[in-house]
Structure formats: C-alpha cells, structure tokens
Design a protein around this motif. Structure first.
Motif, PDB file in Angstrom:
ATOM      1  N   ILE A 239       0.912  -1.093  -0.016  1.00 25.03           N
ATOM      2  CA  ILE A 239       0.012   0.141  -0.055  1.00 25.03           C
ATOM      3  C   ILE A 239       0.809   1.134   0.065  1.00 25.03           C
ATOM      4  O   ILE A 239       1.901   1.407   0.994  1.00 25.03           O
ATOM      5  N   PRO A 240       0.727   2.105  -0.967  1.00 22.17           N
ATOM      6  CA  PRO A 240       1.827   3.221  -1.002  1.00 22.17           C
ATOM      7  C   PRO A 240       1.722   4.149   0.484  1.00 22.17           C
ATOM      8  O   PRO A 240       0.799   4.424   0.561  1.00 22.17           O
ATOM      9  N   MET A 241       2.880   4.672   0.680  1.00 14.98           N
ATOM     10  CA  MET A 241       2.894   5.285   1.857  1.00 14.98           C
ATOM     11  C   MET A 241       3.564   7.017   1.543  1.00 14.98           C
ATOM     12  O   MET A 241       4.590   6.840   0.975  1.00 14.98           O
ATOM     13  N   LEU A 242       2.486   7.548   1.569  1.00 16.70           N
ATOM     14  CA  LEU A 242       2.726   8.894   0.771  1.00 16.70           C
ATOM     15  C   LEU A 242       2.934  10.009   1.596  1.00 16.70           C
ATOM     16  O   LEU A 242       3.451  10.995   1.293  1.00 16.70           O
ATOM     17  N   GLY A 243       3.189   9.670   2.998  1.00 16.32           N
ATOM     18  CA  GLY A 243       3.310  10.706   4.151  1.00 16.32           C
ATOM     19  C   GLY A 243       4.860  10.452   4.590  1.00 16.32           C
ATOM     20  O   GLY A 243       5.753   9.845   4.024  1.00 16.32           O
ATOM     21  N   SER A 244       4.938  10.845   5.875  1.00 16.85           N
ATOM     22  CA  SER A 244       6.030  10.805   6.313  1.00 16.85           C
ATOM     23  C   SER A 244       6.222   9.413   7.313  1.00 16.85           C
ATOM     24  O   SER A 244       7.532   8.968   7.511  1.00 16.85           O
ATOM     25  N   ALA A 245       5.235   8.779   7.520  1.00 19.14           N
ATOM     26  CA  ALA A 245       5.269   7.640   8.383  1.00 19.14           C
ATOM     27  C   ALA A 245       5.688   6.390   7.396  1.00 19.14           C
ATOM     28  O   ALA A 245       5.347   6.473   6.396  1.00 19.14           O
ATOM     29  N   SER A 247       4.745   3.165   8.031  1.00 19.41           N
ATOM     30  CA  SER A 247       3.870   2.066   7.596  1.00 19.41           C
ATOM     31  C   SER A 247       2.399   2.279   8.337  1.00 19.41           C
ATOM     32  O   SER A 247       2.316   3.330   9.081  1.00 19.41           O
ATOM     33  N   LEU A 248       1.538   1.535   8.102  1.00 21.12           N
ATOM     34  CA  LEU A 248       0.078   1.668   8.595  1.00 21.12           C
ATOM     35  C   LEU A 248       0.138   0.673   9.967  1.00 21.12           C
ATOM     36  O   LEU A 248       0.768  -0.178   9.917  1.00 21.12           O
ATOM     37  N   ASN A 249      -0.922   0.784  10.540  1.00 18.34           N
ATOM     38  CA  ASN A 249      -1.351  -0.082  11.680  1.00 18.34           C
ATOM     39  C   ASN A 249      -1.859  -1.347  10.871  1.00 18.34           C
ATOM     40  O   ASN A 249      -2.222  -1.429   9.781  1.00 18.34           O
ATOM     41  N   VAL A 252      -5.148  -2.086   9.929  1.00 16.39           N
ATOM     42  CA  VAL A 252      -5.533  -1.286   8.941  1.00 16.39           C
ATOM     43  C   VAL A 252      -5.053  -1.797   7.608  1.00 16.39           C
ATOM     44  O   VAL A 252      -5.803  -1.863   6.525  1.00 16.39           O
TER      45      VAL A 252
ATOM     46  N   ARG B 137      -2.802   8.262  11.520  1.00 13.28           N
ATOM     47  CA  ARG B 137      -1.430   7.512  10.992  1.00 13.28           C
ATOM     48  C   ARG B 137      -2.032   7.021   9.604  1.00 13.28           C
ATOM     49  O   ARG B 137      -0.977   7.265   8.606  1.00 13.28           O
ATOM     50  N   ASP B 140      -2.003  10.426   7.194  1.00 15.41           N
ATOM     51  CA  ASP B 140      -0.531  10.848   6.712  1.00 15.41           C
ATOM     52  C   ASP B 140      -0.111   9.721   5.554  1.00 15.41           C
ATOM     53  O   ASP B 140       0.265  10.274   4.636  1.00 15.41           O
ATOM     54  N   ALA B 141      -0.358   8.695   5.787  1.00 13.71           N
ATOM     55  CA  ALA B 141       0.035   7.680   4.711  1.00 13.71           C
ATOM     56  C   ALA B 141      -0.732   7.918   3.356  1.00 13.71           C
ATOM     57  O   ALA B 141      -0.035   7.579   2.288  1.00 13.71           O
ATOM     58  N   MET B 168       1.751  11.236  14.231  1.00 11.09           N
ATOM     59  CA  MET B 168       1.013  11.923  12.981  1.00 11.09           C
ATOM     60  C   MET B 168       0.037  12.938  13.550  1.00 11.09           C
ATOM     61  O   MET B 168      -0.216  14.031  12.726  1.00 11.09           O
ATOM     62  N   TYR B 259      -8.359   4.999   1.472  1.00 10.34           N
ATOM     63  CA  TYR B 259      -7.433   4.360   0.318  1.00 10.34           C
ATOM     64  C   TYR B 259      -8.170   4.248  -0.852  1.00 10.34           C
ATOM     65  O   TYR B 259      -7.688   4.302  -1.891  1.00 10.34           O
TER      66      TYR B 259
END
Lengths: 268, 268
Positions: A239-245, A247-249, A252, B137, B140-141, B168, B259
């Motif tokens: 799943i693309p991570m477009l922010g600064s974190a 990973s996702l939970n 989720v 979170r 952000d992602a 986040m 998403y």
C-alpha cells in the motif's frame, strides 16, 4: 432454574479469572464470553460450552433469562453466582448476569475445504491482541474463509481478541501452524496465490491478480513478515505510503488489502 | 548544557502529569512528546515547544544529546530532571531522557487552501482516542489534506492519540468546528463532494466519483453520524458487510474509504 451457588474460590471461578488475565496453563482454545452479545454468538455458533455461570440478580432483560436457560442446557456444568462474585469475574460493567467458559472448535487444516475464489489471511508473529481482534472483525465483514496463524504470539482466546473482534473470534475459523513451512506447503497444496504485504520492493496493491484462491500475509507490528515467507519466493504487494510515516497499523493495512481482494473477486 | 533541576512538585512537572492523565484545565492544544521518535517529529514539524525536560542520565545515544540541544534551543523553558522524576513523568519505559510540552498549531479554516483533488476526513463525535490516532496515521500515509472534527469527544492532544498515531497527530492538520452546520458550510464553500460512511441505504464505496475535492464523513463508534449531516442531503457510501457483524471498526472503515478515494484520484 435450580443451580448450585459457587464463590470466588471454586475452580470454575478460578479458571474464569485465569483466562481473563491470560495466565498460563489454561486448557486449549478455552475462552470466556460475557454478556448477551457474546453469549448470543456462543449460542449461534455452536461452540462447546464447558461452564455456565448465572447471576439472575444481574439480568435486566427477558432475553438474558431466555439465554440463561439455553446456556444452562448446553453447558457441561452450570452454577449460580452472587452479584459480588460476578463483578469480580466479569471484565465489563454489565454482563447481563451471563458468564460462560467455552471452547473454540479445533479446525483441522487437512479437512478444511475451499471454494475456487477463497480468501485467506495469514498473520505471522502478530503481537497485539487488539490488532488480531480488529482483523477478525474485518475478516467476518469481507467474508474471508479463514485466518492462518504462524509464529503465533497471541492467543486466539485472549479476552482482548474476543472484545476487539466483537465476538468474531468465535465465528471466523482459525488454523494455527507450528512451522511456517507447513503453512506454506498447505497453501500450495490448496493452490493459493500468496501475496506478502510489504512496502519495500512491492507491487501496488491495486495491480495484482486476485482471481482464484488468494492468501494475504501480514507480519508482526515491529518486525514485519519472517524470513521463511520471503524465501518461498512469493510476490509482494504494498500500500503506497505517501506521507512521513513508513507503515500503517497492521489491522488497517490488512483490512485495506482484504477489501481490495474482496472487491476485485466480487467485481465491485 | 546547564539547566536548572526541577522535581515532581514544579509546575512544569505537574502540567506534564495533567496532560498524561488527560485532566481538565490543560492549556489549549498542548501535548506531551516523549522519547526520540516523537521529539524528532516535534523538531521537524516546527510546533511551538513550551517546555523541555532533559535527563542526561537516561539518554542512551548521541542522537538524544543532539536533539536535547536543539529542543533546549527551541523551548521557551528548559529544565533538568532526575531519572526518578523522568520515570514518574513519562508513560513509556525508555523515553531517551527527552520529555517536552509542545503546542499544536491553531490551523484556521478560513485560511486553509486546497488543491483541486483534495481529500479530507471528517470524524463526527468519534469517542476512542486510539481510533482517532490510528486514523491520523492512515491520513498521513494516504496524503489526506486535513482532519475535520465535529461534535468532538476526544482531544487531539490526548496521549493515546499521539501514541496510536505514531506522532502523526502533530503533522496532520486538524480543524475543530463547534457546530456541524459551520463545517458543512465550510466544505460547501470549498466545493467538496461530501460522502457519509453508512452501511444503510448506501452506494457501494467502489462506485462513487472521487474526482475533485472529496470529504468522507465517519461517525461515532456507538451512534454513527449525527443527524445534521444526514439532513444536509449528502450521498452515502457503504462498505458491504458480508458476515454476521453489522459494522467495521471505525478506523478500519475510514481507512478503507480513504485509500479507495486516494487510489481512484491517483489512477492506481
């Protein structure tokens, strides 16, 4: 209903507390269901009821009394408890006078059969019971076939799994493999296309082919998926991570992947 | 670095504990960041640092010492604390010697600007801090523009929001409206297409048009979305529930919707 009254020192009460505190030495696949909601699922699902504890003074509805009769019928042993004892045994404030010790079925991988379009989730070394529970709730909602556990770190019967799954840990079949290799062999034997959830070196999760039998693998909150899964050469979906974190939970990300597979299988 | 040493009775230490316990009377938008991970986000994001508490004896890396210098520079007030005091103030076992009291920006709805393809999440009366954090979170992602809160039940600065958002909550802009009507008027003024997440009488979430500016609205864990949102006549989108449970965890359902909107906007 005439039941023998027991107190906190009785073995059945001790077992309830051992399970609630996730202590060691609990009989296999044994869990505690509290209140109407969870005990309705126990009754519907047909799991084995070992012990039923009934506190008529704490039952506020006719439904509780009806269910109490049914649970007493189904249980190997049934006892009466005082309101004070009930309060010490239950985790939630209003358990409708109903506490049962029940046992999840022993689902057998060898006897498990799948449709041509089956959907399975594998959790490898998942640690947090609340994450496992949330996932089970999603698995029920998207009609996944079963959960496969490898490198198991948390019990399916942990009270927090039951609570956060809203009772779905009772309904969603779960298979526990001691060795990752056995789980892989079993998935291959059943002709699953296996995808590892990983943000590195992976294909966007919208792209893969989700036809046929699909197994999605997610890893531990801290360390991801263990080595043997990678060594087996399965494709990775991310799943693309477009922010600064980065990973996702995990509950989720697994839910996003599960619903993507479901949507594609069902032509939504 | 020469800093005055303070103990547990100092007002700064009291404020840390009040925030950690989510007590009333805390200055607006004020939160506590512990450890390297959260304080790195504080430093990157440029939020105002009110107070910095430093325990050199509990710093186990050169990075902690570097960050301590930077935090002391940025802070209005900086003090030294003993290991014992630190242990009483921090929630996590190893906060790298770093505890700060910082303040989230006061994002102003009137000055907020959006691109043509903006993505906004509205949480109406969400109650559980862990759900709000998990959502932040995900926001952000998936590069959502901002969070809008209506009928706010939990503080953005609640320690559990910061922890479960993995910091986040400091980065994702959040706007708090006292009245649902004001949030609706603001979304309309900014030409958002608004979708209410609801499983009843709704369109499958894969079907709607997610081009242009999209706002997704999710409701409270127990009661769903409040009446004024429905009265405004917005379309409803639903994630099909194929099992026996009638809803998903709210941070899961919002993440699946976010998403989906992101994937469609980006042509994945």
């Amino acid at each position: 209903m005439e039941l023998q009254q027991i107190g906190l020192q009785h073995p059945a009460a001790n077992l309830v507390r051992d399970i609630q505190h996730n202590r060691t030495g609990i009989p296999r696949r044994t869990f505690v269901a509290e209140g109407l909601f969870e005990n309705n699922i126990v009754l519907e699902s047909g799991v084995a009821v070992e012990t039923f504890l009934w506190c008529p003074e704490a039952a506020y509805s006719d439904e509780s009394r009806t269910r109490a009769e049914q649970l007493a019928d189904r249980a190997k042993r049934a006892y009466r408890v005082s309101e004070k004892t009930l309060a010490r045994l239950a985790e939630r404030p209003n358990p409708d006078g109903l506490v049962t010790i029940a046992r999840l079925p022993d689902w057998d991988p060898a006897e498990f059969t799948f449709g041509t379009d089956a959907l399975v989730l594998v959790t490898d070394a998942l640690e947090i019971p609340g994450n496992l529970g949330t996932l089970l709730r999603t698995m029920d909602a998207c009609a996944a076939d079963c959960l496969v556990l490898t490198n198991r770190r948390t019990r399916m019967t942990h009270p927090k799994v039951l609570r956060s799954s809203q009772g779905m840990s009772i309904k969603v079949p779960s298979l526990d493999f001691d060795e990752v290799g056995d789980a892989i062999a079993w998935l291959r034997r059943n002709e699953f296309r296996v995808y590892l959830a990983d943000t590195d070196d992976s294909v966007n999760y919208r792209k893969p082919d989700y036809r046929g039998r699909t197994a999605l693998v997610v890893g531990s909150e801290r360390f991801g998926i263990s080595r043997p899964w990678y060594d087996a050469g399965f494709a990775r979906v991310g799943i693309p991570m477009l922010g600064s974190a980065d990973s996702l939970n995990v509950s989720v990300s697994a839910s996003v992947l599960l619903y993507e597979a479901r949507a594609r299988k069902n032509g939504w």
